[in-house]
Design a protein around this motif. Structure first.
Motif, PDB file in Angstrom:
ATOM      1  N   TRP A  39       0.840  -1.204   0.000  1.00  0.00           N
ATOM      2  CA  TRP A  39       0.000   0.000   0.000  1.00  0.00           C
ATOM      3  C   TRP A  39       0.872   1.249   0.000  1.00  0.00           C
ATOM      4  O   TRP A  39       1.848   1.337   0.732  1.00  0.00           O
ATOM      5  N   ALA A  42      -0.606   6.737  -2.891  1.00  0.00           N
ATOM      6  CA  ALA A  42      -1.344   6.847  -4.162  1.00  0.00           C
ATOM      7  C   ALA A  42      -2.408   5.764  -4.306  1.00  0.00           C
ATOM      8  O   ALA A  42      -3.579   6.064  -4.621  1.00  0.00           O
ATOM      9  N   ASN A  43      -2.036   4.493  -4.062  1.00  0.00           N
ATOM     10  CA  ASN A  43      -3.061   3.449  -4.270  1.00  0.00           C
ATOM     11  C   ASN A  43      -4.103   3.421  -3.149  1.00  0.00           C
ATOM     12  O   ASN A  43      -5.236   2.989  -3.357  1.00  0.00           O
ATOM     13  N   THR A  45      -5.291   6.217  -1.883  1.00  0.00           N
ATOM     14  CA  THR A  45      -6.189   7.293  -2.327  1.00  0.00           C
ATOM     15  C   THR A  45      -7.190   6.747  -3.339  1.00  0.00           C
ATOM     16  O   THR A  45      -8.400   6.985  -3.231  1.00  0.00           O
ATOM     17  N   GLN A  46      -6.681   5.965  -4.296  1.00  0.00           N
ATOM     18  CA  GLN A  46      -7.533   5.351  -5.324  1.00  0.00           C
ATOM     19  C   GLN A  46      -8.553   4.410  -4.689  1.00  0.00           C
ATOM     20  O   GLN A  46      -9.743   4.446  -5.003  1.00  0.00           O
ATOM     21  N   LEU A  47      -8.074   3.581  -3.763  1.00  0.00           N
ATOM     22  CA  LEU A  47      -8.937   2.586  -3.104  1.00  0.00           C
ATOM     23  C   LEU A  47     -10.119   3.263  -2.404  1.00  0.00           C
ATOM     24  O   LEU A  47     -11.270   2.838  -2.556  1.00  0.00           O
ATOM     25  N   ASP A  49     -11.247   6.291  -2.866  1.00  0.00           N
ATOM     26  CA  ASP A  49     -12.098   7.033  -3.813  1.00  0.00           C
ATOM     27  C   ASP A  49     -13.114   6.074  -4.446  1.00  0.00           C
ATOM     28  O   ASP A  49     -14.262   6.445  -4.697  1.00  0.00           O
ATOM     29  N   ASP A  50     -12.671   4.835  -4.680  1.00  0.00           N
ATOM     30  CA  ASP A  50     -13.538   3.828  -5.319  1.00  0.00           C
ATOM     31  C   ASP A  50     -14.534   3.219  -4.327  1.00  0.00           C
ATOM     32  O   ASP A  50     -15.659   2.909  -4.671  1.00  0.00           O
TER      33      ASP A  50
END
Length: 294
Positions: A39, A42-43, A45-47, A49-50
């Protein structure tokens, strides 16, 4: 359970115990697989957000924080940055963050048990990183529960219990401190506590803050080692029947392991009604799993 739950670290021993225990009560966790490189800000943040869970249990670094023999400074720094970002995201999306920590935030110089009011003075790299992580979670994400655990025991082959049992198969001295104290805490018991906390947060109880949980009763590594060897003897013929006492000061990890790691658990009892369980009762199922998987 009305809240939607996300679990980071569903693949490790505590994550597995939490999923197993949750399933018995029809409580499900969304447990995303970690990316190949782990983790990162960046990933994460993506997680988030989704997916927007109501609560997130972060056990992503459970092994490094609670079971590994040692962890590099660089690795801990990366984990700190990731948790810092995670706390920001939880605050931004109004997600409750349940974050584990450890007795290692204390230096062990007290004669009595540590309560949540005691000032942390961590000794080693891990304790220092955990203390910084705690502070960043408190400062960034008010909707948090920080759970400081005692000596966590799990069935992983490369965890502290697994390393001890592997050494016990060799005919050599097994040295353990007889003047160090702490609370052994089987992983199933820690999972029970996390689940109990989540169930009460589900009732919209704003019980944010820091809590201690550790198995009952405090003991020494020597006495714990003897109890483990006795129980393990039901499963396998071991080369070592009894550990050999050694002074805390002579132990190779004396500079980073607190001599007194005993945690007082009154606050979690009064706030959540969670009573400490006897760690000895947790040894048989733990060793059963260890030898079944091993």
């Amino acid at each position: 359970m009305r809240m939607s739950l996300m679990l980071l670290g569903g693949g490790n021993a505590l994550g597995q115990a939490l999923i197993r225990l949750g399933a018995e009560e029809d409580i499900a966790f969304l447990a995303p697989r970690p990316p190949e490189n782990g983790w990162t800000p960046a990933n994460l943040t993506q997680l988030l957000d989704d997916h927007r869970p109501d609560a997130l249990v972060n056990l992503a670094y459970y092994f490094d924080w609670f079971q590994a023999e040692s962890v590099s400074e660089q690795r801990l720094a990366q984990q700190e940055r990731a948790v810092e970002r995670l706390a920001e995201l939880c605050q931004h999306h109004q997600i409750t963050l349940v974050q584990p920590s450890s007795y290692r935030v204390f230096d062990g110089s007290r004669a009595t048990a540590y309560s949540e009011k005691d000032e942390p003075v961590p000794l080693g790299l891990r304790g220092q990183a955990l203390w910084r992580i705690e502070q960043s979670v408190r400062a960034t994400c008010p909707q948090h529960v920080l759970l400081r655990f005692g000596w966590l025991l799990d069935e992983s082959i490369d965890g502290s219990l697994g390393r001890f049992l592997t050494r016990a198969e060799q005919p050599q001295e097994l040295l353990l401190a007889d003047d160090r104290r702490g609370n052994p805490t089987p992983v199933d018991d820690a999972a029970r506590v996390i689940l109990s906390v989540l169930k009460q947060l589900d009732c919209s109880a704003p019980l944010w803050g820091t809590y201690h949980y550790a198995g009952n009763e405090a003991t020494t590594p020597l006495a714990l080692g003897q109890a483990i060897l006795t129980e393990a003897g039901q499963h396998r013929q071991l080369a070592v029947q009894a550990p050999t006492p050694q002074a805390h000061a002579a132990r190779p990890d004396a500079s980073e392991e607190p001599q007194n790691a005993v945690l007082a658990c009154k606050k979690i009892l009064h706030t959540f009604g969670i009573k400490p369980r006897a760690w000895r009762a947790g040894l048989p199922p733990l060793l059963d799993r260890f030898y079944r998987h091993g």
